[in-house]
Write an enzyme that holds these catalytic residues in place. Structure first.
Site, PDB file in Angstrom:
ATOM      1  N   GLY A  94       2.782  -1.155   4.225  1.00 23.89           N
ATOM      2  CA  GLY A  94       2.875   0.255   3.852  1.00 23.89           C
ATOM      3  C   GLY A  94       4.305   0.658   3.602  1.00 23.89           C
ATOM      4  O   GLY A  94       4.852   0.488   2.510  1.00 23.89           O
ATOM      5  N   GLY A  95       4.970   1.192   4.633  1.00 17.69           N
ATOM      6  CA  GLY A  95       6.313   1.745   4.509  1.00 17.69           C
ATOM      7  C   GLY A  95       7.295   0.841   3.777  1.00 17.69           C
ATOM      8  O   GLY A  95       8.029   1.291   2.881  1.00 17.69           O
ATOM      9  N   HIS A 100      -9.524   1.513   4.950  1.00 17.25           N
ATOM     10  CA  HIS A 100      -8.253   1.651   5.668  1.00 17.25           C
ATOM     11  C   HIS A 100      -8.454   2.619   6.835  1.00 17.25           C
ATOM     12  O   HIS A 100      -9.218   3.579   6.725  1.00 17.25           O
ATOM     13  CB  HIS A 100      -7.166   2.169   4.714  1.00 17.25           C
ATOM     14  CG  HIS A 100      -5.796   2.109   5.308  1.00 17.25           C
ATOM     15  ND1 HIS A 100      -5.359   3.035   6.226  1.00 17.25           N
ATOM     16  CD2 HIS A 100      -4.788   1.218   5.148  1.00 17.25           C
ATOM     17  CE1 HIS A 100      -4.116   2.704   6.590  1.00 17.25           C
ATOM     18  NE2 HIS A 100      -3.758   1.610   5.950  1.00 17.25           N
ATOM     19  N   ASN A 111       0.869  -1.181   0.000  1.00 17.92           N
ATOM     20  CA  ASN A 111       0.000   0.000   0.000  1.00 17.92           C
ATOM     21  C   ASN A 111       0.905   1.231   0.000  1.00 17.92           C
ATOM     22  O   ASN A 111       1.506   1.550   1.015  1.00 17.92           O
ATOM     23  CB  ASN A 111      -0.880  -0.044   1.258  1.00 17.92           C
ATOM     24  CG  ASN A 111      -1.672   1.237   1.467  1.00 17.92           C
ATOM     25  OD1 ASN A 111      -1.772   2.078   0.574  1.00 17.92           O
ATOM     26  ND2 ASN A 111      -2.242   1.380   2.661  1.00 17.92           N
ATOM     27  N   TRP A 112       0.995   1.875  -1.153  1.00 15.98           N
ATOM     28  CA  TRP A 112       1.911   3.016  -1.263  1.00 15.98           C
ATOM     29  C   TRP A 112       1.364   4.286  -0.624  1.00 15.98           C
ATOM     30  O   TRP A 112       2.072   5.286  -0.518  1.00 15.98           O
ATOM     31  CB  TRP A 112       2.248   3.280  -2.740  1.00 15.98           C
ATOM     32  CG  TRP A 112       3.246   2.324  -3.322  1.00 15.98           C
ATOM     33  CD1 TRP A 112       3.758   1.200  -2.713  1.00 15.98           C
ATOM     34  CD2 TRP A 112       3.853   2.388  -4.618  1.00 15.98           C
ATOM     35  NE1 TRP A 112       4.642   0.578  -3.563  1.00 15.98           N
ATOM     36  CE2 TRP A 112       4.731   1.287  -4.740  1.00 15.98           C
ATOM     37  CE3 TRP A 112       3.748   3.280  -5.695  1.00 15.98           C
ATOM     38  CZ2 TRP A 112       5.487   1.048  -5.880  1.00 15.98           C
ATOM     39  CZ3 TRP A 112       4.496   3.036  -6.838  1.00 15.98           C
ATOM     40  CH2 TRP A 112       5.357   1.934  -6.930  1.00 15.98           C
ATOM     41  N   LYS A 113       0.061   4.267  -0.271  1.00 11.30           N
ATOM     42  CA  LYS A 113      -0.572   5.473   0.312  1.00 11.30           C
ATOM     43  C   LYS A 113      -0.346   6.671  -0.615  1.00 11.30           C
ATOM     44  O   LYS A 113      -0.330   6.495  -1.828  1.00 11.30           O
ATOM     45  CB  LYS A 113      -0.044   5.704   1.736  1.00 11.30           C
ATOM     46  CG  LYS A 113      -0.119   4.422   2.578  1.00 11.30           C
ATOM     47  CD  LYS A 113       0.099   4.625   4.040  1.00 11.30           C
ATOM     48  CE  LYS A 113      -0.019   3.286   4.757  1.00 11.30           C
ATOM     49  NZ  LYS A 113       0.022   3.391   6.198  1.00 11.30           N
ATOM     50  N   SER A 148       3.420  -2.229  10.277  1.00 13.16           N
ATOM     51  CA  SER A 148       4.868  -2.324  10.444  1.00 13.16           C
ATOM     52  C   SER A 148       5.448  -3.692  10.086  1.00 13.16           C
ATOM     53  O   SER A 148       6.394  -4.155  10.713  1.00 13.16           O
ATOM     54  CB  SER A 148       5.271  -1.904  11.867  1.00 13.16           C
ATOM     55  OG  SER A 148       4.901  -0.550  12.099  1.00 13.16           O
ATOM     56  N   GLU A 172      -6.758   4.948   7.883  1.00 13.59           N
ATOM     57  CA  GLU A 172      -6.470   6.361   7.563  1.00 13.59           C
ATOM     58  C   GLU A 172      -7.669   7.008   6.870  1.00 13.59           C
ATOM     59  O   GLU A 172      -7.940   8.188   7.064  1.00 13.59           O
ATOM     60  CB  GLU A 172      -5.197   6.450   6.700  1.00 13.59           C
ATOM     61  CG  GLU A 172      -3.949   6.180   7.552  1.00 13.59           C
ATOM     62  CD  GLU A 172      -2.769   5.612   6.789  1.00 13.59           C
ATOM     63  OE1 GLU A 172      -2.755   5.651   5.552  1.00 13.59           O
ATOM     64  OE2 GLU A 172      -1.842   5.103   7.464  1.00 13.59           O
ATOM     65  N   GLU A 205      -5.482  -4.693  10.731  1.00 13.69           N
ATOM     66  CA  GLU A 205      -4.385  -3.752  10.952  1.00 13.69           C
ATOM     67  C   GLU A 205      -4.649  -2.963  12.236  1.00 13.69           C
ATOM     68  O   GLU A 205      -5.433  -2.006  12.228  1.00 13.69           O
ATOM     69  CB  GLU A 205      -4.298  -2.755   9.788  1.00 13.69           C
ATOM     70  CG  GLU A 205      -4.079  -3.390   8.440  1.00 13.69           C
ATOM     71  CD  GLU A 205      -3.554  -2.378   7.433  1.00 13.69           C
ATOM     72  OE1 GLU A 205      -2.427  -2.554   6.955  1.00 13.69           O
ATOM     73  OE2 GLU A 205      -4.258  -1.394   7.155  1.00 13.69           O
ATOM     74  N   GLY A 247       2.601   2.235  10.654  1.00 10.02           N
ATOM     75  CA  GLY A 247       3.583   3.298  10.460  1.00 10.02           C
ATOM     76  C   GLY A 247       4.343   3.680  11.722  1.00 10.02           C
ATOM     77  O   GLY A 247       5.030   4.686  11.759  1.00 10.02           O
TER      78      GLY A 247
HETATM   79  P1  PGA Z   1       2.852   0.207   7.592  1.00 10.19           P
HETATM   80  O1  PGA Z   1       1.380   0.463   6.956  1.00 10.19           O
HETATM   81  O2  PGA Z   1       3.343  -1.088   7.005  1.00 10.19           O
HETATM   82  O3  PGA Z   1       3.669   1.389   7.145  1.00 10.19           O
HETATM   83  O4  PGA Z   1       2.669   0.126   9.057  1.00 10.19           O
HETATM   84  C1  PGA Z   1       0.474  -0.590   6.775  1.00 10.19           C
HETATM   85  C2  PGA Z   1      -0.826  -0.049   6.212  1.00 10.19           C
HETATM   86  O5  PGA Z   1      -1.256   1.035   6.623  1.00 10.19           O
HETATM   87  O6  PGA Z   1      -1.465  -0.690   5.340  1.00 10.19           O
END
Ligand code: PGA
Length: 242
Positions: free
Chosen positions: A224-225, A94, A10-12, A203, A96, A163, A169
């Protein structure tokens, strides 16, 4: 039927066209993997990402879609449009988006229905906050989100990503024990739990992915990251390929 592991990035809100080299860089790891590999870039890169992956097993997904097919919704993108651009999956609900855009579980369920009708596989996200976990309400919250967010569909047609919000993150990961316990809890609540793929997110990185993905009720991850750097994402794919 065995559930195929899904490793999803997930590149956000990250990435411009110069990030497209990523797809070439992860192609060997993806080709050697028994897992399904998915990248969800920002909407501006969905079509270019799909073109870049035309000859590779890597699939492309969106990060959100509208619940309607078309209409007066300035700035929004429909599931049909994502499919037309080459997406095969879409992340929905998600944390966010639930936080930044006030998305309710009912809205997520409507989006999931639209995604399925457009031929996309929804990846529906659930997860508790730090307070909810501390107060012992994690399972209740996840159960409530599941009850409200899931579409009426066969369990193999969608994916669920657990999640915990406090792990996203932050570099903090839930313990293997807690992840397995929550995944078993989620599977137990699903009508066709054995058919539904359950991902862990929060993470995930090269150093912990293999352990997390080997848990019996974990069918892969939403990353994500560590999905922004081809080297890290390829390491996650390589380490977890059985
Ligand atoms: P993260 O994000 O791996 O940077 O914790 C995961 C996500 O939000 O899908």
């Amino acid at each position: 039927m065995a559930r195929q592991q899904l490793i999803a990035g997930n590149w956000k809100m990250n990435g411009t066209r110069d990030a497209l080299a990523f797809f070439q860089d992860i192609a060997p790891a993806a080709a050697a993997s028994t897992s399904e590999i998915l990248i969800c870039p920002p909407a501006t890169l969905v079509a270019a990402g799909a073109a870049a992956c035309a000859n590779s097993p890597v699939k492309i997904g969106g990060q959100d879609c509208h619940s309607e097919t078309s209409g007066a919704h300035t700035g929004d993108i429909s599931a049909v449009m994502l499919r037309d651009a080459g997406a095969e999956f879409v992340i929905l609900g998600h944390s966010e988006r639930r936080a930044d855009h006030g998305e309710s579980s009912a809205l997520v369920a409507r989006k999931a229905k639209a995604a399925l009708e457009a031929g996309l596989v929804p990846v529906i996200c659930v997860g508790e906050s730090e307070t909810e976990r501390r107060e012992g309400r994690a399972e209740a919250l996840v159960a409530e989100q599941l009850a409200g967010s899931l579409p009426e569909a066969s369990g193999e047609d969608y994916v669920i990503a657990y999640e915990p919000v406090w792990a996203i993150g932050t570099g903090l990961t839930a313990s293997a024990e807690d992840i397995q316990a929550m995944h078993a809890f989620i599977r137990g609540r699903l009508e066709q739990g054995e058919a539904t793929r359950l991902l862990y997110g929060g993470s995930v990185k090269p150093g912990n992915a293999a352990e997390i993905f080997s848990l019996p009720d974990v069918d892969g991850g939403l990353i994500g990251g560590a999905s922004l750097k081809a080297e890290d994402f390829a390491a996650i794919i390589n380490n977890t390929t059985v």
